[in-house]
Write a protein that holds these residues in place. Structure first.
Motif, mmCIF file in Angstrom:
data_model
loop_
_atom_site.group_PDB
_atom_site.id
_atom_site.type_symbol
_atom_site.label_atom_id
_atom_site.label_comp_id
_atom_site.label_asym_id
_atom_site.label_seq_id
_atom_site.Cartn_x
_atom_site.Cartn_y
_atom_site.Cartn_z
ATOM 1 N N GLN A 37 0.858 -1.173 0.000
ATOM 2 C CA GLN A 37 0.000 0.000 0.000
ATOM 3 C C GLN A 37 0.899 1.229 0.000
ATOM 4 O O GLN A 37 1.973 1.222 0.596
ATOM 5 N N GLU A 38 0.463 2.275 -0.636
ATOM 6 C CA GLU A 38 1.240 3.501 -0.654
ATOM 7 C C GLU A 38 1.225 4.125 0.736
ATOM 8 O O GLU A 38 0.177 4.212 1.382
ATOM 9 N N LEU A 39 2.383 4.541 1.201
ATOM 10 C CA LEU A 39 2.479 5.157 2.522
ATOM 11 C C LEU A 39 2.032 6.610 2.439
ATOM 12 O O LEU A 39 2.335 7.300 1.466
ATOM 13 N N PRO A 40 1.333 7.078 3.472
ATOM 14 C CA PRO A 40 0.917 8.478 3.474
ATOM 15 C C PRO A 40 2.140 9.394 3.634
ATOM 16 O O PRO A 40 3.146 8.997 4.255
ATOM 17 N N ALA A 45 7.602 11.193 5.824
ATOM 18 C CA ALA A 45 8.377 12.259 6.460
ATOM 19 C C ALA A 45 8.914 11.812 7.816
ATOM 20 O O ALA A 45 10.071 12.094 8.162
ATOM 21 N N GLU A 46 8.097 11.114 8.592
ATOM 22 C CA GLU A 46 8.537 10.640 9.912
ATOM 23 C C GLU A 46 9.638 9.592 9.779
ATOM 24 O O GLU A 46 10.626 9.615 10.530
ATOM 25 N N LEU A 47 9.506 8.691 8.835
ATOM 26 C CA LEU A 47 10.542 7.688 8.618
ATOM 27 C C LEU A 47 11.843 8.347 8.168
ATOM 28 O O LEU A 47 12.931 7.961 8.615
ATOM 29 N N ASP A 48 11.734 9.348 7.295
ATOM 30 C CA ASP A 48 12.925 10.084 6.860
ATOM 31 C C ASP A 48 13.579 10.796 8.036
ATOM 32 O O ASP A 48 14.806 10.794 8.176
#
Length: 77
Positions: A37-40, A45-48
């Motif tokens: 599924q495409e991540l929101p 941004a949080e993962l980055d």
């Protein structure tokens, strides 16, 4: 898993071949659902942000096993 009543869907009125055809169509519809599924954008941004923090100071990272053990000890009944 939910208990479906075949009669409420009219499946009880289908013959064997029709049920097999229906089951095949249902299974095919599951196969067609993409695995990824495409991540929101907010999650990307949080993962980055977290990856950047890790790259700046890897010593602050904690192993998942340690985090899991701590949370299990803290919240286990």
């Amino acid at each position: 898993m939910s208990n479906f009543d075949l009669a409420s869907f009219g499946i009880d009125r289908l013959n064997r071949d029709e049920r097999i055809e229906l089951a095949s169509a249902i299974l095919q519809s599951v196969v067609e659902i993409p695995d990824k599924q495409e991540l929101p954008p907010w999650l990307i941004a949080e993962l980055d942000r977290r990856m950047d923090a890790y790259e700046k100071d890897p010593s602050q990272a904690r192993a998942w096993d340690d985090v899991f053990a701590e949370l299990t000890a803290k919240y286990a009944e």
